[in-house]
Design an enzyme around this catalytic site. Structure first.
Site, PDB file in Angstrom:
ATOM      1  N   SER A 190       4.530  -6.519  -0.924  1.00  0.00           N
ATOM      2  CA  SER A 190       5.876  -6.266  -0.424  1.00  0.00           C
ATOM      3  C   SER A 190       6.422  -7.511   0.262  1.00  0.00           C
ATOM      4  O   SER A 190       6.447  -8.582  -0.344  1.00  0.00           O
ATOM      5  CB  SER A 190       5.867  -5.048   0.488  1.00  0.00           C
ATOM      6  N   ASP A 304       9.954  -0.314  -9.103  1.00  0.00           N
ATOM      7  CA  ASP A 304       9.485  -0.403  -7.727  1.00  0.00           C
ATOM      8  C   ASP A 304      10.263   0.568  -6.840  1.00  0.00           C
ATOM      9  O   ASP A 304      11.493   0.494  -6.742  1.00  0.00           O
ATOM     10  CB  ASP A 304       9.663  -1.837  -7.228  1.00  0.00           C
ATOM     11  N   HIS A 371       4.716   1.232  -5.237  1.00  0.00           N
ATOM     12  CA  HIS A 371       5.000   0.033  -4.449  1.00  0.00           C
ATOM     13  C   HIS A 371       3.714  -0.376  -3.756  1.00  0.00           C
ATOM     14  O   HIS A 371       3.160   0.377  -2.960  1.00  0.00           O
ATOM     15  CB  HIS A 371       6.096   0.329  -3.413  1.00  0.00           C
TER      16      HIS A 371
END
Length: 429
Positions: A190, A304, A371
């Site tokens: 991330s 995502d 994610h």
């Protein structure tokens, strides 16, 4: 009247962080459901605060010391180092950063004293076959700007010192023995995946030419994408991180000035990008990866869910709530929404096309609504982990790092992949 203004400012601060400054499904209190058990028996590792950082001005948003968690390697991995940069969203103005500095994302005073190492960080060979006995480090994220800022706002008690934290952490780890590494891998997911891409070549520059150095960016390909309302949510947000402009807002009832001093991250971005593009564009990994010189592996989902919720169909762009069900659960997306998401997938594939052509690079783009997949045990390496080419993510990354096989995997479009661990949500963000 004064109380109303104060309450409004406080509420706005909460909203900004809820939308931009955190990743709710990565917090300790999980708000998602998945179709697999993500349990792990990985070791718990204590935090080390970097005592030398203060003298370098390398401090968290609130001025506290930065830190990391280090679990020493052994055996064949005693001289190998895996450095993982923690993720956790961003803050891009005083309101969101002030809120953030009272959390583990902005202060070591609020960080856990121990973290469990799972997935690529696990110390168990049955959970992490290639990196389990390496020196594994989790560098805590407390600057809100992907380890890139260099500034401060004294009136708000904020320190934007991400670049200094990066350097202080690397200096400390080199003194801990990383300077003698025969192989090293920089990773992150991330916002940590963005950090990995932005610092990849810098990381390689720490070592001698004899060290095998590579980078793994998980869920870091945040795209400069046009959302469902025709706006560019992520571009507007990232502009607040990289800019060094000072704005003033007069609240007449209080006769006071609120100064919005931003991170000033633009000065730390790779010159290979800023020499040809504007600084905001160079915070987008898609514009940086074409010029990375260090071998890099991109691990990302084509759908995502962070980007679906926060930049593809954010609530601001969906005032009638037409995307609410789709944001929470991919199974609720109608045919038109899925077609729009296929456009997002196509842009993702376009963004990595040139990158994937380089022999030194690796790629694993699966068609899952997820994610971050490298730090969760169920997606990294488990019996039912996601697969492409009959390879689990850990196997593909290992093949790439150790040059065992070519590792470039791109999935077919949703819903063809039955191995995904999709995320669904119990709350809307």
């Amino acid at each position: 009247m004064g109380c109303s203004w104060a309450l409004a400012a406080l509420v706005l601060g909460f909203l900004v962080v809820a939308v931009h400054g955190s990743e709710p499904w990565l917090n300790q209190t999980q708000v998602y459901s998945t179709n697999a058990n993500s349990g792990s028996n990985g070791v718990f590792v204590g935090i080390t605060l970097i005592q030398s950082a203060a003298a370098k001005g390398a401090v968290c948003l609130d001025g506290s010391l930065p830190g990391y968690h280090l679990h020493r390697g052994f055996g064949s991995g005693a001289n190998s180092w895996l450095v993982n940069l923690e993720g956790g969203g961003w803050c891009n103005d005083v309101k969101s950063c002030v809120f953030r500095k009272s959390s583990r994302r902005g202060s070591s005073n609020h960080m856990e004293s121990q973290l469990q190492f799972t997935g690529i960080m696990s110390n168990r060979p049955e959970e992490n076959p290639d990196f389990y006995n390496w020196n594994r480090v989790k560098v805590r994220y407390c600057d809100g700007g992907s380890f890139t800022g260099d500034g401060a706002d004294a009136s708000a008690g904020l320190y934007f010192r991400g670049q200094r934290i990066w350097q202080a952490a690397m200096d400390d780890l080199m003194a801990q023995g990383m300077r003698y590494a025969n192989q090293a891998l920089l990773s992150g997911c991330s916002a940590g995946g963005v950090s990995t891409i932005l610092h990849c070549d810098e990381f390689r520059g720490l070592f001698s030419g004899s060290t095998n150095v590579k980078c793994l960016a998980d869920a870091g390909m945040f795209l400069d994408f046009v959302d469902v309302s025709g706006q560019r949510e992520m571009r507007d947000f990232f502009n607040g991180i990289v800019s060094a402009t000072v704005h003033h807002v007069m609240i007449l009832l209080f006769v006071m000035t609120v100064t919005l001093l931003l991170h000033g991250s633009g000065r730390s971005l790779p010159r290979s990008c800023t020499s040809r593009m504007d600084k905001t564009s160079c915070f987008f990994p898609q514009n940086v990866v074409p010029n990375i010189q260090t071998p890099t592996f991109i691990l990302n989902t084509a759908y995502d869910v962070w980007q679906l919720q926060q930049s593809v169909a954010p609530k601001r762009a969906d005032p009638q709530g037409l995307w609410r069900g789709c944001r929470m659960n991919h199974a609720s997306c109608n045919s038109n929404q899925l077609q729009f998401l296929q456009g997002f997938r196509n842009q993702m594939l376009d963004a990595v096309r040139g990158f994937s052509g380089a022999r030194q690079n690796g790629l694993f783009i699966n068609s899952c609504f997820a994610h971050c997949q490298s730090e969760r045990q169920d997606t990294w390496y488990a019996g039912d982990s996601p697969r492409l080419g009959n390879k689990r993510i850990a196997e593909a990354v290992g093949d790439w790092f150790f040059d065992r096989a070519d590792a470039k995997y791109t999935d077919c479009a949703y819903p063809c992949d039955g191995t995904c661990h999709h995320l669904t949500f119990r709350g809307d963000y």
